[in-house]
Each structure stands twice: as C-alpha cells, then as structure tokens.
Design a protein around this motif. Sequence first.
Motif, PDB file in Angstrom:
ATOM      1  N   LEU A   1     -11.129  48.939  34.193  1.00 56.62           N
ATOM      2  CA  LEU A   1     -10.654  48.681  32.827  1.00 56.62           C
ATOM      3  C   LEU A   1     -10.306  47.206  32.640  1.00 56.62           C
ATOM      4  O   LEU A   1     -10.780  46.543  31.712  1.00 56.62           O
ATOM      5  CB  LEU A   1      -9.444  49.571  32.515  1.00 56.62           C
ATOM      6  N   VAL A   2      -9.495  46.671  33.592  1.00 56.01           N
ATOM      7  CA  VAL A   2      -9.095  45.260  33.496  1.00 56.01           C
ATOM      8  C   VAL A   2     -10.325  44.363  33.612  1.00 56.01           C
ATOM      9  O   VAL A   2     -10.490  43.402  32.847  1.00 56.01           O
ATOM     10  CB  VAL A   2      -8.048  44.910  34.583  1.00 56.01           C
ATOM     11  N   ALA A   3     -11.224  44.712  34.558  1.00 57.23           N
ATOM     12  CA  ALA A   3     -12.451  43.928  34.722  1.00 57.23           C
ATOM     13  C   ALA A   3     -13.248  43.920  33.422  1.00 57.23           C
ATOM     14  O   ALA A   3     -13.755  42.884  32.997  1.00 57.23           O
ATOM     15  CB  ALA A   3     -13.287  44.499  35.863  1.00 57.23           C
ATOM     16  N   GLY A   4     -13.327  45.092  32.782  1.00 58.36           N
ATOM     17  CA  GLY A   4     -14.069  45.218  31.529  1.00 58.36           C
ATOM     18  C   GLY A   4     -13.443  44.397  30.409  1.00 58.36           C
ATOM     19  O   GLY A   4     -14.154  43.739  29.647  1.00 58.36           O
ATOM     20  N   ILE A   5     -12.101  44.438  30.328  1.00 61.52           N
ATOM     21  CA  ILE A   5     -11.413  43.686  29.263  1.00 61.52           C
ATOM     22  C   ILE A   5     -11.643  42.188  29.456  1.00 61.52           C
ATOM     23  O   ILE A   5     -11.993  41.468  28.520  1.00 61.52           O
ATOM     24  CB  ILE A   5      -9.897  44.006  29.242  1.00 61.52           C
ATOM     25  N   ILE A   6     -11.489  41.707  30.715  1.00 61.82           N
ATOM     26  CA  ILE A   6     -11.674  40.272  30.968  1.00 61.82           C
ATOM     27  C   ILE A   6     -13.129  39.882  30.699  1.00 61.82           C
ATOM     28  O   ILE A   6     -13.400  38.863  30.063  1.00 61.82           O
ATOM     29  CB  ILE A   6     -11.268  39.896  32.417  1.00 61.82           C
ATOM     30  N   PHE A   7     -14.071  40.730  31.147  1.00 60.08           N
ATOM     31  CA  PHE A   7     -15.482  40.432  30.926  1.00 60.08           C
ATOM     32  C   PHE A   7     -15.789  40.368  29.431  1.00 60.08           C
ATOM     33  O   PHE A   7     -16.441  39.449  28.955  1.00 60.08           O
ATOM     34  CB  PHE A   7     -16.365  41.479  31.611  1.00 60.08           C
ATOM     35  N   GLY A   8     -15.279  41.340  28.696  1.00 61.47           N
ATOM     36  CA  GLY A   8     -15.536  41.392  27.254  1.00 61.47           C
ATOM     37  C   GLY A   8     -14.923  40.207  26.530  1.00 61.47           C
ATOM     38  O   GLY A   8     -15.592  39.511  25.766  1.00 61.47           O
ATOM     39  N   ALA A   9     -13.631  39.944  26.816  1.00 62.48           N
ATOM     40  CA  ALA A   9     -12.915  38.912  26.067  1.00 62.48           C
ATOM     41  C   ALA A   9     -13.322  37.508  26.484  1.00 62.48           C
ATOM     42  O   ALA A   9     -13.380  36.607  25.652  1.00 62.48           O
ATOM     43  CB  ALA A   9     -11.403  39.093  26.236  1.00 62.48           C
ATOM     44  N   SER A  10     -13.625  37.300  27.775  1.00 67.67           N
ATOM     45  CA  SER A  10     -13.855  35.922  28.224  1.00 67.67           C
ATOM     46  C   SER A  10     -15.308  35.556  28.369  1.00 67.67           C
ATOM     47  O   SER A  10     -15.634  34.380  28.406  1.00 67.67           O
ATOM     48  CB  SER A  10     -13.205  35.675  29.587  1.00 67.67           C
ATOM     49  N   ILE A  11     -16.173  36.535  28.534  1.00 65.90           N
ATOM     50  CA  ILE A  11     -17.575  36.185  28.721  1.00 65.90           C
ATOM     51  C   ILE A  11     -18.412  36.652  27.545  1.00 65.90           C
ATOM     52  O   ILE A  11     -19.086  35.863  26.893  1.00 65.90           O
ATOM     53  CB  ILE A  11     -18.104  36.748  30.062  1.00 65.90           C
ATOM     54  N   MET A  12     -18.319  37.946  27.225  1.00 64.86           N
ATOM     55  CA  MET A  12     -19.199  38.486  26.190  1.00 64.86           C
ATOM     56  C   MET A  12     -18.882  37.950  24.790  1.00 64.86           C
ATOM     57  O   MET A  12     -19.773  37.454  24.103  1.00 64.86           O
ATOM     58  CB  MET A  12     -19.127  40.003  26.187  1.00 64.86           C
ATOM     59  N   ILE A  13     -17.616  38.072  24.361  1.00 67.41           N
ATOM     60  CA  ILE A  13     -17.271  37.662  22.986  1.00 67.41           C
ATOM     61  C   ILE A  13     -17.556  36.176  22.737  1.00 67.41           C
ATOM     62  O   ILE A  13     -18.239  35.852  21.766  1.00 67.41           O
ATOM     63  CB  ILE A  13     -15.811  38.048  22.616  1.00 67.41           C
ATOM     64  N   PRO A  14     -17.096  35.249  23.617  1.00 66.39           N
ATOM     65  CA  PRO A  14     -17.407  33.840  23.322  1.00 66.39           C
ATOM     66  C   PRO A  14     -18.901  33.554  23.252  1.00 66.39           C
ATOM     67  O   PRO A  14     -19.350  32.820  22.369  1.00 66.39           O
ATOM     68  CB  PRO A  14     -16.760  33.072  24.477  1.00 66.39           C
TER      69      PRO A  14
END
Length: 206
Positions: free
Chosen positions: A98-111
Amino acid sequence: MSTAYRAKDLGLLGCHVCGMVSRSPGREEGLRCPQCHSALHSRIPNSLARTWALLLTAMILYIPANLLPMMETTYLGETTTDTIISGVLLFIEEGDWLVAGIIFGASIMIPILKMASLLYLLVSVHKRCVVRRRHRALLYRVTELIGRWSMVDVFVVGLLTALVHMGLISNIYPGMGILAFAGVVVLTMLAALSFDSRLIWDFTSD
Ligand SMILES: [Zn+2]
C-alpha cells in the motif's frame, strides 16, 4: 455540424478564480471581477510562454528529484540514503504494498502524467489542433485537480522526520531530493494555472 460560440465572441468574460461570468466592456486593461476583484482577461496574457517556462523548469528539476536522496536514515549509527525509487523498492521488499503504491503513484506516476499532459496540451495549441477539444478540456481539468496530491510525498517525509526523532537509535533526515521534488510539484501546479484552457477553443477548422 453545430457552431460552437466562444464567450469571447459573445462579449463575455469568465473569472479564473471564482468562475463568475461578466459582460466585457470592450477594453480589458485594469478590468476586475465584480465578485472577487481578481484581474479579468478573455485570455491570460503570455499564457503559453509562461506555461512552457514553468513546465520545462519542472522537467529539469524532476531529474535531481529522482537522483538525489529523499531521506537519510540513521539506524544504529549506520546511515542509509533513499531516493524515490529505492524507497518504493524498500517498501515492496518489506511487503508494504500500500505504502509502495502510494509513493509510486504520488511521486512517479502523477508528476509524469501531469507533465506529459501539459506538454500535449501546449503542443496541441501551438499546432492549432482542432480535434478532440472536449477531451483536451477535460484532460486539463483533471490535470489541474490531481497535481496537488503529489505533495503527499513531501508530507510523508516531513511526518517521518518528525515522528522518528529518537536520536540515539535511529534518525531520519530529509535529503536534498525532497526539495527538488517539492519544486517539481509547485512548478507543475503553477504551469497548470498559467495555461489558459480557453486557448484550446481558439482555432476554427476552416
Ligand atoms: Zn471572480
């Protein structure tokens, strides 16, 4: 085919801030929104140049944001540094999906998605593209809406730093990467704000 009228053609002006529509007196200099008193323009002046400058700066900053450490963790006297990617991999190793997914989404995917869609919108306006306007207008709204969620990551590092401040056994410090990353988030937010989505509707197909 039905003719689409722009507010500009009908002598109407929309406020960027509160959305109120008012009648244009013809001249735009010094014009203020009757409701929230922010400046009114039928098109934001120098919108494209400003958006390009902010977007390109954000893209350049995204490189150090990924290469420099986001966090420095000292545990039992041993210091390890983590970048965004190594942080995500660490959480996956720990089974914390979950944490990995949130960081991946917020820091890599969204930007990346945000910068890519702004780039697409800018290029399509420059090329006077007339197709898929409705989709591009929607893409702009989504881009503007989700961008701020990337700040989650900056808050996570801030929170961890504050929580794990036990000193002797372990300690977490924010790295230079977080500064670059916060810069990317702020710059892409400003780029989205300076892009005038009404430009999408400015070119006719004939
Ligand atoms: Zn207003």
